[in-house]
Design an enzyme around this catalytic site. Structure first.
Site, PDB file in Angstrom:
ATOM      1  N   GLY A 495       0.721   9.238   2.034  1.00 13.31           N
ATOM      2  CA  GLY A 495       2.067   9.792   2.119  1.00 13.31           C
ATOM      3  C   GLY A 495       2.784   9.750   0.783  1.00 13.31           C
ATOM      4  O   GLY A 495       3.936  10.146   0.663  1.00 13.31           O
ATOM      5  N   GLY A 724       0.871   3.098 -11.404  1.00 12.69           N
ATOM      6  CA  GLY A 724       1.380   3.350 -10.055  1.00 12.69           C
ATOM      7  C   GLY A 724       2.861   3.064  -9.935  1.00 12.69           C
ATOM      8  O   GLY A 724       3.406   2.240 -10.663  1.00 12.69           O
ATOM      9  N   GLU A 727       4.898   0.777  -5.121  1.00 13.84           N
ATOM     10  CA  GLU A 727       5.505  -0.471  -4.678  1.00 13.84           C
ATOM     11  C   GLU A 727       6.761  -0.899  -5.450  1.00 13.84           C
ATOM     12  O   GLU A 727       7.721  -1.381  -4.866  1.00 13.84           O
ATOM     13  CB  GLU A 727       4.456  -1.599  -4.746  1.00 13.84           C
ATOM     14  CG  GLU A 727       3.338  -1.432  -3.739  1.00 13.84           C
ATOM     15  CD  GLU A 727       2.140  -2.320  -4.055  1.00 13.84           C
ATOM     16  OE1 GLU A 727       1.563  -2.173  -5.149  1.00 13.84           O
ATOM     17  OE2 GLU A 727       1.786  -3.167  -3.228  1.00 13.84           O
TER      18      GLU A 727
END
Lengths: 776, 165, 336
Positions: A495, A724, A727
């Site tokens: 997602g 990334g 998070e």
């Protein structure tokens, strides 16, 4: 071809278990800040957008197979009990039922670190006892009611405090300490506290938060002979395949796991759960496909949570703000079992975020008779930041320093754990700069005319060990004879937009427009191995593998073009679907035209993820500023504005990165203000295992959220320079909000979330005793 | 009547009529997802707490999980599968793509149906009306700000299309 | 959900006749289905398992209209919360009701939920709603919330059950002096809301006095003196879509610069919508001032007996009372 060699395993990076590591370094030069990229850096809409807005995207729960049955799981109503007997006879005879399984009729399959699939002892309300497959969900529920279980109720514990009492009931025979407590120390923390001019001390508590991914855990299982196919809602198709094969004693190639779209995971779907094997066993017994989806209650009782913590924190500093000691004693509840997956390393950020010579962290996990914890979006760091970043705010106030200035004074230029430089040492500083400039930090907050409402601003920073990516990770590319490309991976898009971001990397390196790429993922039968999509790793793991594969294909293409055009390879390049000739724009030729010359041959290559640099540490950083208003009569907190900046290296797709950032901050607002699992400690029952009283933010709870992009490529990290971002944005939100609340009303909330109950109780307590401290 | 009596029901979904024989306890949501295989409407909480199963019944956005299918006999039902006209997306769908108004996509059908119902009833909504229209649709990924932008864009697109006619 | 049969009677009499079949030995025999937004959640959790569902939503005799007469407003039992929210007569004559409806639940639920069902909904208490917990309200021996997680529970101790009534419109209707018209096998009766709602007792473990064979036909709101102002305020743990931690409905009629009449009701603080009569007495005849308003707020909560975790609701409810009264007595009140 990749240079491949094998060496003894050096670090803990990547996945555990192997003694040797394969190093595949294809020598791809990293894109740097000067690289002129056409596709990377553009805000392409999600590749799967059309499927998702038309309702055609097929999630695991949407699979419909001929003869498909629907399964339900019987779960323990007791937090701790021994099962004396189970009688499934009536359930088996219930209309429409095709399979019923329990401990008596399935193999004993080891599960978690401490248990089995259907354990004779149940350790939480929600533990699995038996399962039914029937022709409809309603009929499966009817049958479930007919299973008779004879329980012997046992004493239980639900809180960290109870679990640690010497005479506490034992969740497991070995006691209530889950795994080995960990201690880290550098320097001399006692001396550090002693030499400090100011010491702040605080006891913090973070709540148990529930992932509440909208698609619950679940799968559809179907057998063809000895081969099993699982359409599973998972962040890790290959881990599920390996684990299911192991537990069912099957060879891996007889298990196929498919996951095209997923309705959120947030960490809770990074391990294989019991539903995978239960569905497979039911399907085997019934001889028909079986779909097993957890209902919302089960999802929230037994399929993971963010571990609640208690943190005792001490910070010592000199008058000028220089930190002399950081000490943290941490207790966390693992729930009834240790599930594995990304660790909840609450200690980590205490050790690394700020430069400090004297640091000690002690971390103890305890078992309780509650749902097992599992990674939840930046596990450990979200919990730790709530405490550390409030303690830093207290320290700044005690020293009469600006909170940002205090942090800049204690800037960690290197990785203090391994004494290695960071790949982008200015990442956090750039985040400080961007966020404070954009927010206007330091400008006075205008107070509303209504004196009942008080405004405040707050700041918090973070680091995160995730976002780095790691080997192994692979990609296959085939350049078709018309100049289009099939790009095949075995990774997952949970997602986040990984499908699109990764396709952009492949298109860029191939020199093709994004529209000429078909990107595949999510099927163990058709794609190469890919690791779990956790730790914000997918882009940084698979991106470089894609570049390697694409570079190989491109080199082959240029060789073909060189022959076709009778021009040396050195003068050729590919860009936007055309082979360009250096110094002769007239001779440019479409990739498809080149490929037609060798049709129906195609060009193919594989690429592997190269290792991370051995002499440097990759890390992601960020910082957030919050402005909010507290209604001192009703306890209502209204977050007005959040600005956030993150070092995630190169931004592959700005729109999708913004979405990740805004989404993470939104979850942070929930963690700060309203999200908390409530357990009745006398009954051991989760009272709000639903979306009614477990309050995730609504559209009306979200403030203006601005992403102040940093966007500096981290070219030392990997060949794409991208790290990334999934998070990190959540990490600093709750402490920034709590700091802003202190700024507004002068009350420190060391236990969250900051509900009306907590805010009003603290305001009333201050009325009574003048204290600026909130009890939990 | 016995405990498992099935009743005849005709569901009118996206302009087609589907005669069914179903148990009274089957919800509209399960009837759509299982009896009609219209899986675009999602089941998340099954208790009226999330909005993922929002469909339009007789012009109103409602939760399909809290309606019995037998109760929807001959009512006019529109689901996410009924919005696009052939290959032409509904303006709300188009706006969702343009503004990246979804991540995992699991709440998306419900969000789109809520905004579609709003625009059907009120082609010129205020920003506040757009926000209120999706207060009954949770998004766990936190795409809310883009959902509001998409709602505003869809209203503009729809207005533009009407002006062009 | 357990299996059940489904009936769609053509008349109220036929519906009542199906209800009338209930007897003590078969307590779950039948239930009325209108909006279904509460009933189906109870049935899905197996808290309620009627053998027969009686669909009254399409009952022609049962009204889904709002009518204005000289006596006041009549609201048909099938009127939805959306209708209450959007109706210009409700908005202008009894704004507290329109505001309460608008603050309840979500647009989708308001489209579905009927006012009759809204008044009859069961508590959201998390012990009551949990199938595995046999609480007092479900026929058990004691109320687990009293010594448990009672942060959402009642301040006024008037029943063995400390769940709070979840309805926003009910609080508003109580402040508006509304009554309900019921029809049963024995005919029709009208009850003021203050009598219709009654704290659960050992003999009657429900929040209303409605008979087993009765249904709500309509709600009557008496015409108030011209110039009566009303409002509803609600505090939640989110900005929207949560049940009230506390709700306050107030209706004030000013005579010159004095309060001629005041009605005040609180939600989220008792097993039933809670009328604050002592506060009304403080206000009646008084000239509004911050002091009088503060006294009224203190009076409204004077008899509150907080549990271990819900004491915060006292200052919260007081603040809402002060705000509602300040708003209604302001010289510049909209439309004043």
């Amino acid at each position: 071809m990749a240079k491949l060699h094998i060496e003894p395993k050096q670090s803990e990076e990547g996945e555990d278990g192997a003694e040797f590591q394969v190093v595949e370094d294809e020598g791809i030069l990293a894109w740097d800040a000067d690289s002129e990229l056409l596709v990377v850096g553009q805000s392409y809409p999600r590749l799967e957008g059309r499927e998702k807005v038309t309702g055609r995207a097929r999630y695991s729960s949407d699979v419909r197979l001929p003869g498909q049955l629907y399964a339900r799981v019987l779960r323990s109503p007791y937090p701790h009990a021994r099962i004396r007997n189970i009688d499934i006879t009536k359930a088996e005879q219930s209309p429409g039922v095709h399979a019923v399984i329990c401990a008596a009729n399935v193999p004993r399959i080891a599960w978690y670190e401490e248990s089995v699939l259907f354990d004779a002892t149940v350790r939480l309300v929600g533990d699995e006892i038996a399962a039914v497959a029937a022709e409809s969900d309603e009929l499966a529920q009817d049958a479930l009611r007919l299973i008779e279980v004879d329980y012997e109720s046992l004493p239980f514990v639900t809180t960290i405090e109870e679990a640690l009492r010497p005479d506490a009931p034992k969740v497991h025979d070995g006691g209530n300490i889950a795994g080995e407590p960990t201690t880290y120390e550098r320097g001399d923390p006692e001396s550090g506290l002693h030499e400090a001019d100011v010491v702040v001390t605080g006891d913090f508590e973070t709540p148990c938060a529930l992932h509440n991914a909208f698609e619950s855990h679940g799968c559809t299982a179907s057998w063809e002979g000895d081969s099993l196919t699982l359409w599973d809602s998972t962040q890790a198709i290959f881990v599920v395949r390996q684990q299911v094969a192991e537990k069912l004693k099957m060879p891996e190639h007889r298990v196929r796991v498919i996951k095209q779209h997923m309705g959120g995971g947030f960490g809770a779907k990074q391990i294989p759960w019991k539903h995978d094997v239960i569905a497979a066993l039911l399907s085997k017994q019934a001889g028909r496909p079986v779909q097993l989806l957890l209902d919302r209650e089960a999802e929230n009782m037994a399929a993971g949570n963010r571990n609640p913590t208690r943190q005792h924190v001490q910070l010592g500093a000199k008058r000028d703000g220089t930190l002399t000691a950081i000490v943290a004693r941490i207790e966390q509840s693992a729930g009834a079992y240790r599930t594995g997956g990304e660790a909840s390393n609450v200690s980590g950020t205490y050790q690394t975020l700020y430069r400090c010579p004297n640091v000690r962290t002690e971390q103890t996990a305890v078992y309780t008779n509650t749902g097992p914890a599992v990674a939840f979006r930046a596990p450990g760091h979200v919990e730790a930041a709530f405490a550390l970043e409030q303690a830093m705010d207290e320290l700044a106030r005690a020293l009469d320093l600006d909170p940002v200035a205090l942090r800049r004074r204690n800037y960690a230029e290197v990785d203090q754990l391994e004494d290695k430089p960071f790949t982008l040492p200015e990442g956090l500083r750039l985040s400080y700069d961007r966020v404070t400039e954009t927010f206007g930090w330091g400008e006075r907050t205008a107070q509303p005319a209504d004196s009942v409402k008080r405004r405040g601003v707050g700041f918090a920073a973070h680091d995160w060990s995730g976002g780095t990516g790691h080997p192994p990770g692979y990609a296959w590319i085939e350049l078709n004879s018309d100049g289009t490309a099939d790009v095949v991976t075995g990774t997952q898009d949970i997602g986040t937009g990984a499908r699109t971001g990764l396709a952009q990397v492949a298109a860029e390196e191939l020199g093709l427009p994004l529209a000429n790429i078909a990107f595949q993922l999510g099927d163990t039968a058709t794609g190469p191995y890919s690791p779990v999509s956790s730790g914000s790793a997918t882009q940084a793991t698979i991106g470089p593998a894609l570049r390697a594969a694409a570079a190989d294909v491109k080199a082959q293409l240029l060789e073909v073009a060189s022959v076709v055009l009778e021009i040396g390879v050195g003068r050729l390049s590919v860009r936007d679907g055309r082979v360009l000739v250096d110094g002769d724009t007239e001779r440019a030729i479409a990739v498809g035209e080149v490929m037609q010359k060798i049709a129906p041959h195609t060009l193919q290559a594989r690429g592997a993820r190269a290792p991370n640099p051995a002499d440097m540490t990759i890390r992601t950083f960020g910082a957030q500023c919050v402005e909010l208003e507290v209604d001192t009569e009703t306890g209502e907190i209204t977050v007005l504005r959040i600005v956030t900046a993150h070092d995630c290296g190169r931004i592959i797709n700005p729109a999708l990165v913004d979405s990740q950032v805004v989404g993470g901050v939104t979850q942070g607002v929930g963690f700060a203000l309203s999200e908390e699992r409530i357990v009745d400690t006398r009954l051991g029952i989760v009272l709000n295992a639903n979306l009614e009283e477990y309050h995730v933010p609504t559209v009306a709870d979200v403030p203006v959220i601005e992403h102040a992009r940093v966007g500096v490529p981290d070219s030392a990290a990997n060949s794409t320079g991208a790290k990334g971002i999934g998070e990190p944005p959540l990490i600093p939100t709750a402490p920034a909000i709590a700091n802003a609340v202190f700024d507004a009303i002068g009350i420190r909330f060391r236990a969250g979330p900051l509900t009306r109950q907590r805010v009003l109780a603290a305001l009333a307590a201050r009325e009574t005793n003048g204290s600026g401290e909130a009890d939990s | 009547m016995g405990p498992h009596t099935h009743l005849p029901v005709t569901l009118s979904v996206n302009g087609s009529r589907f005669p069914l024989l179903i148990e009274p306890r089957r919800t509209l949501l399960d009837a759509l997802r299982h009896d009609l295989a219209l899986t675009g409407t999602k089941k998340v909480c099954d208790a009226g707490d999330c909005g993922a199963c929002t469909v339009i019944v007789d012009g109103r956005a409602v939760y399909a999980c809290l309606l019995l299918a037998v109760d929807c006999d001959d009512r006019d039902i529109t689901t996410i599968e009924g919005l696009a006209k052939g290959n032409a997306l509904d303006p709300v769908q188009e706006a969702f793509i343009q503004h990246d108004a979804f991540q995992c996509g699991f709440c998306t059908s419900g969000q789109i149906m809520s905004l579609r119902a709003l625009l059907d009833a009120n082609p010129e909504p205020s920003d506040d009306q757009i926000l209120r229209a999706v207060t009954g649709n949770l998004c766990r990924c936190g795409a809310y700000l883009n959902i509001l932008k998409a709602g505003r864009l869809a209203a503009d697109m729809q207005r533009q299309a009407a002006a062009d006619v | 959900m357990k299996p059940f049969d489904f009936a769609r009677p053509d008349t109220i009499a036929a519906a009542v006749a199906l209800l009338d079949g209930r007897d003590a030995s078969r307590p779950n025999r039948s239930a009325l289905l209108a909006g279904g937004t509460d009933l189906l959640t109870l049935m899905k959790a197996d808290l309620y398992a009627p053998e027969l569902l009686i669909d009254i939503k399409r009952l022609a005799e049962l009204d889904n209209r709002i009518e204005e007469t000289a006596e006041g407003l009549t609201i048909g039992a099938l009127v939805t919360l959306s209708q209450l929210e959007d109706d210009p007569r409700i908005q202008s004559l009894v704004p507290a009701l329109a505001e309460a409806a608008a603050l309840a639940a979500t647009p989708q639920l308001r489209h579905m939920a009927t006012i009759g069902g809204n008044l009859l909904q069961r508590p959201r208490c998390w012990y009551f709603r949990k199938p595995g917990i046999h609480c007092w309200l479900k026929g058990g021996d004691d109320c687990p919330a009293r010594q448990g997680e009672n942060q959402l529970h009642a301040l006024f101790d008037v029943s063995p059950c400390v769940a709070v009534h979840p309805s926003d419109p009910a609080t508003a209707l109580l402040a508006l002096a509304a009554s309900v018209r019921l029809r049963g096998a024995a005919g029709e009766r009208e009850l003021p809301l203050a009598a219709f709602f009654a704290p659960p007792t050992d003999e009657r473990r429900q929040e209303t006095v409605i008979g087993n064979d009765e249904l709500i036909v309509s709600i009557q709101i008496p015409a108030a003196a011209p110039g009566t102002r009303s409002t509803y305020l609600k505090a939640m743990n989110r900005k929207v879509w949560a049940f009230a931690l506390a709700g306050v409905a107030a209706a004030i009629h000013m005579d010159g610069n004095r309060i001629a009449q005041a009605r005040l009701a609180l939600g989220g603080v008792a097993p039933v919508p809670w009328r604050a009569e002592s506060a009304e007495q403080v206000l009646t005849g008084a000239e509004p001032s911050p002091e009088i308003i503060a006294r009224a707020a203190e009076s409204a909560l004077a008899s509150a007996e907080p549990l271990a975790h819900n004491g915060y609701k006292i200052p919260l409810a007081k603040a809402l009372v002060r705000r509602a009264l300040t708003r209604l007595t302001a010289p510049a009140f909209p439309g004043a």
